[in-house]
Motif scaffolding. Sequence first.
Motif, PDB file in Angstrom:
ATOM      1  N   LEU A 111       0.809  -1.218   0.000  1.00 54.78           N
ATOM      2  CA  LEU A 111       0.000   0.000   0.000  1.00 54.78           C
ATOM      3  C   LEU A 111       0.847   1.275   0.000  1.00 54.78           C
ATOM      4  N   LYS A 112       1.962   1.277   0.726  1.00 51.99           N
ATOM      5  CA  LYS A 112       2.830   2.466   0.739  1.00 51.99           C
ATOM      6  C   LYS A 112       3.376   2.744  -0.661  1.00 51.99           C
ATOM      7  N   GLN A 113       3.765   1.684  -1.340  1.00 44.56           N
ATOM      8  CA  GLN A 113       4.263   1.815  -2.715  1.00 44.56           C
ATOM      9  C   GLN A 113       3.169   2.384  -3.620  1.00 44.56           C
ATOM     10  N   MET A 114       1.963   1.903  -3.419  1.00 46.18           N
ATOM     11  CA  MET A 114       0.824   2.367  -4.203  1.00 46.18           C
ATOM     12  C   MET A 114       0.564   3.853  -3.951  1.00 46.18           C
ATOM     13  N   LEU A 115       0.543   4.250  -2.689  1.00 42.01           N
ATOM     14  CA  LEU A 115       0.274   5.643  -2.355  1.00 42.01           C
ATOM     15  C   LEU A 115       1.393   6.571  -2.816  1.00 42.01           C
ATOM     16  N   SER A 116       2.609   6.057  -2.866  1.00 38.83           N
ATOM     17  CA  SER A 116       3.733   6.886  -3.325  1.00 38.83           C
ATOM     18  C   SER A 116       3.560   7.286  -4.790  1.00 38.83           C
ATOM     19  N   ARG A 117       2.814   6.510  -5.543  1.00 36.24           N
ATOM     20  CA  ARG A 117       2.519   6.875  -6.941  1.00 36.24           C
ATOM     21  C   ARG A 117       1.750   8.190  -6.999  1.00 36.24           C
TER      22      ARG A 117
ATOM     23  N   VAL B 194      -9.019  18.928  -2.201  1.00 32.88           N
ATOM     24  CA  VAL B 194      -9.119  17.604  -1.588  1.00 32.88           C
ATOM     25  C   VAL B 194     -10.009  16.765  -2.494  1.00 32.88           C
ATOM     26  N   SER B 195      -9.532  15.590  -2.834  1.00 31.53           N
ATOM     27  CA  SER B 195     -10.289  14.655  -3.654  1.00 31.53           C
ATOM     28  C   SER B 195     -10.549  13.404  -2.826  1.00 31.53           C
ATOM     29  N   VAL B 196     -11.799  12.946  -2.824  1.00 29.25           N
ATOM     30  CA  VAL B 196     -12.167  11.738  -2.090  1.00 29.25           C
ATOM     31  C   VAL B 196     -12.820  10.781  -3.078  1.00 29.25           C
ATOM     32  N   ASP B 197     -12.217   9.604  -3.225  1.00 24.79           N
ATOM     33  CA  ASP B 197     -12.717   8.618  -4.184  1.00 24.79           C
ATOM     34  C   ASP B 197     -13.030   7.305  -3.485  1.00 24.79           C
ATOM     35  N   PRO B 198     -14.234   6.775  -3.695  1.00 23.18           N
ATOM     36  CA  PRO B 198     -14.579   5.494  -3.078  1.00 23.18           C
ATOM     37  C   PRO B 198     -13.853   4.341  -3.769  1.00 23.18           C
ATOM     38  N   LEU B 199     -13.425   3.385  -2.969  1.00 21.13           N
ATOM     39  CA  LEU B 199     -12.814   2.158  -3.482  1.00 21.13           C
ATOM     40  C   LEU B 199     -13.639   1.003  -2.942  1.00 21.13           C
ATOM     41  N   GLY B 200     -14.663   0.651  -3.655  1.00 18.45           N
ATOM     42  CA  GLY B 200     -15.557  -0.391  -3.175  1.00 18.45           C
ATOM     43  C   GLY B 200     -16.415   0.113  -2.032  1.00 18.45           C
ATOM     44  N   ASP B 201     -16.924  -0.818  -1.252  1.00 18.93           N
ATOM     45  CA  ASP B 201     -17.839  -0.487  -0.160  1.00 18.93           C
ATOM     46  C   ASP B 201     -17.135  -0.193   1.161  1.00 18.93           C
TER      47      ASP B 201
ATOM     48  N   SER C 116      -5.526   2.438 -10.633  1.00 22.12           N
ATOM     49  CA  SER C 116      -5.001   1.716  -9.461  1.00 22.12           C
ATOM     50  C   SER C 116      -6.073   1.023  -8.631  1.00 22.12           C
ATOM     51  N   ARG C 117      -7.327   1.321  -8.889  1.00 21.46           N
ATOM     52  CA  ARG C 117      -8.430   0.840  -8.056  1.00 21.46           C
ATOM     53  C   ARG C 117      -8.360  -0.663  -7.773  1.00 21.46           C
ATOM     54  N   ASN C 118      -8.289  -1.490  -8.789  1.00 24.39           N
ATOM     55  CA  ASN C 118      -8.297  -2.943  -8.591  1.00 24.39           C
ATOM     56  C   ASN C 118      -7.064  -3.422  -7.838  1.00 24.39           C
ATOM     57  N   GLU C 119      -5.930  -2.816  -8.122  1.00 27.58           N
ATOM     58  CA  GLU C 119      -4.692  -3.190  -7.447  1.00 27.58           C
ATOM     59  C   GLU C 119      -4.752  -2.849  -5.948  1.00 27.58           C
ATOM     60  N   ILE C 120      -5.328  -1.705  -5.625  1.00 29.59           N
ATOM     61  CA  ILE C 120      -5.476  -1.303  -4.220  1.00 29.59           C
ATOM     62  C   ILE C 120      -6.448  -2.260  -3.521  1.00 29.59           C
ATOM     63  N   LEU C 121      -7.570  -2.548  -4.161  1.00 33.95           N
ATOM     64  CA  LEU C 121      -8.538  -3.466  -3.571  1.00 33.95           C
ATOM     65  C   LEU C 121      -7.940  -4.858  -3.348  1.00 33.95           C
ATOM     66  N   GLU C 122      -7.115  -5.295  -4.289  1.00 28.04           N
ATOM     67  CA  GLU C 122      -6.426  -6.571  -4.144  1.00 28.04           C
ATOM     68  C   GLU C 122      -5.487  -6.545  -2.948  1.00 28.04           C
ATOM     69  N   ALA C 123      -4.734  -5.450  -2.818  1.00 25.24           N
ATOM     70  CA  ALA C 123      -3.809  -5.311  -1.697  1.00 25.24           C
ATOM     71  C   ALA C 123      -4.565  -5.286  -0.365  1.00 25.24           C
ATOM     72  N   LEU C 124      -5.769  -4.747  -0.378  1.00 24.41           N
ATOM     73  CA  LEU C 124      -6.600  -4.720   0.827  1.00 24.41           C
ATOM     74  C   LEU C 124      -7.302  -6.059   1.052  1.00 24.41           C
ATOM     75  N   ASP C 125      -7.229  -6.920   0.045  1.00 19.91           N
ATOM     76  CA  ASP C 125      -7.855  -8.243   0.088  1.00 19.91           C
ATOM     77  C   ASP C 125      -9.376  -8.145   0.191  1.00 19.91           C
ATOM     78  N   ILE C 126      -9.944  -7.154  -0.525  1.00 22.71           N
ATOM     79  CA  ILE C 126     -11.409  -7.027  -0.561  1.00 22.71           C
ATOM     80  C   ILE C 126     -11.922  -6.980  -1.990  1.00 22.71           C
ATOM     81  N   ALA C 127     -11.087  -7.369  -2.948  1.00 23.18           N
ATOM     82  CA  ALA C 127     -11.504  -7.323  -4.358  1.00 23.18           C
ATOM     83  C   ALA C 127     -12.500  -8.403  -4.664  1.00 23.18           C
TER      84      ALA C 127
END
Length: 121
Positions: free
Chosen positions: A4-10, A79-86, A110-121
Amino acid sequence: MVDLKQMLSRFLSVPGVRQAILVGRDGLMIEGMSREGKEDIEAVGAIATTGFSAAEALGQEIGRGSTVGLLLEYENGLVSVDPLGDFALLVTLSDNASNIGRVRHLVKASRNEILEALDIA
């Protein structure tokens, strides 16, 4: 799998982006990164969650459908707020609106990759 840190660094690599925060819909920070650290990232994430909930309620009240994103523009930033799933939101803090298209594209890509990293995809 990307962490996740790598993802957010993007997001922080986008010029003008100061913070990237992954927060649960309950307001608890999952992960966050800051370029400068002036703002409390946990507080920003929690308050953004509340703002997003208000935007969702407004959308339901006026019959405009689901909230797909929230942009808040201030004198000195965006400020931007984007939902990533539920279960999660991605909050970015930027110096101005000049690169919001790039941020939005990166969220979408990045949405699917983040959800995968969170294990909620």
